[in-house]
Design a protein around this motif. Structure first.
Motif, PDB file in Angstrom:
ATOM      1  N   CYS A  15       7.715  36.051 -15.968  1.00 41.07           N
ATOM      2  CA  CYS A  15       8.257  37.311 -15.430  1.00 41.07           C
ATOM      3  C   CYS A  15       8.949  37.000 -14.093  1.00 41.07           C
ATOM      4  N   CYS A  99       3.201  38.607  -5.515  1.00 40.77           N
ATOM      5  CA  CYS A  99       4.228  39.422  -6.187  1.00 40.77           C
ATOM      6  C   CYS A  99       4.311  40.779  -5.490  1.00 40.77           C
ATOM      7  N   CYS A 197       2.254  46.481 -14.417  1.00 42.55           N
ATOM      8  CA  CYS A 197       3.657  46.226 -14.058  1.00 42.55           C
ATOM      9  C   CYS A 197       4.553  46.223 -15.297  1.00 42.55           C
TER      10      CYS A 197
HETATM   11 FE1  SF4 Z   1       4.597  39.176 -13.031  1.00 39.97          FE
HETATM   12 FE2  SF4 Z   1       3.710  41.655 -13.050  1.00 39.97          FE
HETATM   13 FE3  SF4 Z   1       2.147  39.714 -12.083  1.00 39.97          FE
HETATM   14 FE4  SF4 Z   1       4.323  40.486 -10.719  1.00 39.97          FE
HETATM   15  S1  SF4 Z   1       2.514  41.730 -11.138  1.00 39.97           S
HETATM   16  S2  SF4 Z   1       3.689  38.357 -11.131  1.00 39.97           S
HETATM   17  S3  SF4 Z   1       5.773  40.999 -12.352  1.00 39.97           S
HETATM   18  S4  SF4 Z   1       2.836  39.924 -14.206  1.00 39.97           S
END
Ligand code: SF4
Length: 368
Positions: A15, A99, A197
């Motif tokens: 992602c 993230c 997410c």
């Molecule tokens: Fe990936 Fe979602 Fe984790 Fe962010 S929160 S690293 S977008 S899986």
């Protein structure tokens, strides 16, 4: 084990958050003399971790496990505030590769608890993301994983209750916990945008389609990866009779495809593309069809201190030409391609600055 047809989920694998964190650590390996230290696995995938170890990166459980004055990166899962502070005091450079969607949950926890509320945090006990999130208000957050946990959770009488979550849970399992919280506490606060997410929900939507069309589904990813486990859980709930999770082709059962014409393949958000490719190749399909349920255009830039340093080098014409292209075209350069470039041209430490004493300055990944 030849397979007649493979349905390949879109999206699958890395992602935007993982891309950014992996690239940030790769650039750290270029910009500092080895060893660079990473607190926790940068992402939950053993192939990615092994690749970085070959580049001289060392993985530790706590910032205090890195020598004073070493460059340190904090993983994509998010860290406890006290871990971030200790890293900032001890390291020469600290890059927080959390993230931004995990940071959103940290912010929600602080906001709701400062307003006097109690947070039911839906997550997996011991998972790095859950541990880091709960540490933002440990006295006012209760970890729950199942509806049964909600029934026994200790919450102060009359306190408003918010339900927040780890970003990578199985959607249906999370909804069950939210429902249980609503039945017990009545009017619970939920964030305007779900904590699960886009990468989690997109991959789960795609695996539901696979589950409905395939005789078996293979989920590629590490057993320590929450979103990988959630994909397998989602495929089972969607009624697929055979669902297997494998870390790579070596774990495929020899009889997996016996008597089965259509097999689905997907991968968790921390699984690199080459591992998925190896699994598909091992299944020896006659035909591959892509099943696209969403297109992901999300892009998270490199951590700010890394961008700044690379920009300085680029402006002075001091950046290795291949690395210059990778930096200038960061949006379209995959983490996998960057790692391959660094490995192939032996660029570890190629742009290392002279060693500096500990600064106590934390350098965040985001520009704002
Ligand atoms: Fe990936 Fe979602 Fe984790 Fe962010 S929160 S690293 S977008 S899986």
């Amino acid at each position: 084990m030849p397979t007649r047809r493979i349905l390949l989920a879109e999206p699958r694998g890395f992602c935007a958050g993982v891309e950014s964190a992996v690239k940030s650590l790769a650039w750290m390996a270029v910009l500092h003399r080895p060893p660079v230290f990473c607190v926790h696995p940068v992402v939950h995938n053993e192939h990615v971790v092994a690749r970085f170890e070959r580049l001289g990166v060392r993985f530790v459980d706590d910032p205090d496990d890195a020598p004073a004055g070493a460059p340190v990166l904090l993983s994509a899962h998010g860290s406890a505030p006290h871990a971030v502070e200790r890293a900032a005091r001890r390291a020469s450079v600290v890059v927080d590769a959390v993230c931004p969607l995990v940071t959103k949950v940290h912010h929600e926890i602080r906001t709701r608890t400062r307003a006097g509320g109690t947070v039911l945090y839906v997550g997996h006990p011991g998972h790095d993301e859950a541990v880091g999130a709960i540490a933002h208000a440990p006295d006012r957050v209760v970890l729950v994983e199942t509806p049964a946990d909600v029934a026994t959770a200790t919450v102060p009488d009359g306190a408003p209750v918010a339900v927040l979550a780890q970003t990578t849970l199985a959607y249906d399992a999370w909804r069950e916990v939210v429902g249980a919280a609503g039945r017990r506490f009545g009017d619970v606060w939920l964030p305007p945008r779900d904590d699960l997410c886009f990468a989690t929900t997109n991959r789960q939507a795609a695996v539901v389609v696979l589950a409905q069309r395939c005789e078996a589904v293979v989920v590629v990813g590490s057993s320590s990866s929450s979103n990988t486990r959630a994909l397998a859980d989602t495929a089972r709930r969607a009624g697929c009779p055979v669902v297997v999770r494998v870390a790579g082709p070596d774990e495929l059962a020899a009889d997996l495809t016996d008597g089965r014409d259509v097999v689905g393949v997907t991968a968790g958000a921390s699984t690199p593309a080459h591992t998925v490719d190896a699994v598909v190749e091992a299944l020896r399909p006659e035909r591959i069809e892509r099943v696209e349920v969403a297109r992901e255009g999300e892009y998270f830039p490199l951590a700010r201190p890394i961008r700044q340093r690379l920009r300085e080098l680029a402006v002075h014409g001091a950046l290795d030409p291949a690395l210059h292209d990778a930096f200038v075209h960061d949006r379209t350069t995959s983490a996998d391609d960057l790692l391959t470039l660094i490995e192939g041209a032996d660029l570890v430490g190629a742009h290392a600055s002279p060693a500096r004493p500990a600064t106590g300055a934390l350098q965040h990944r985001r520009a704002s």
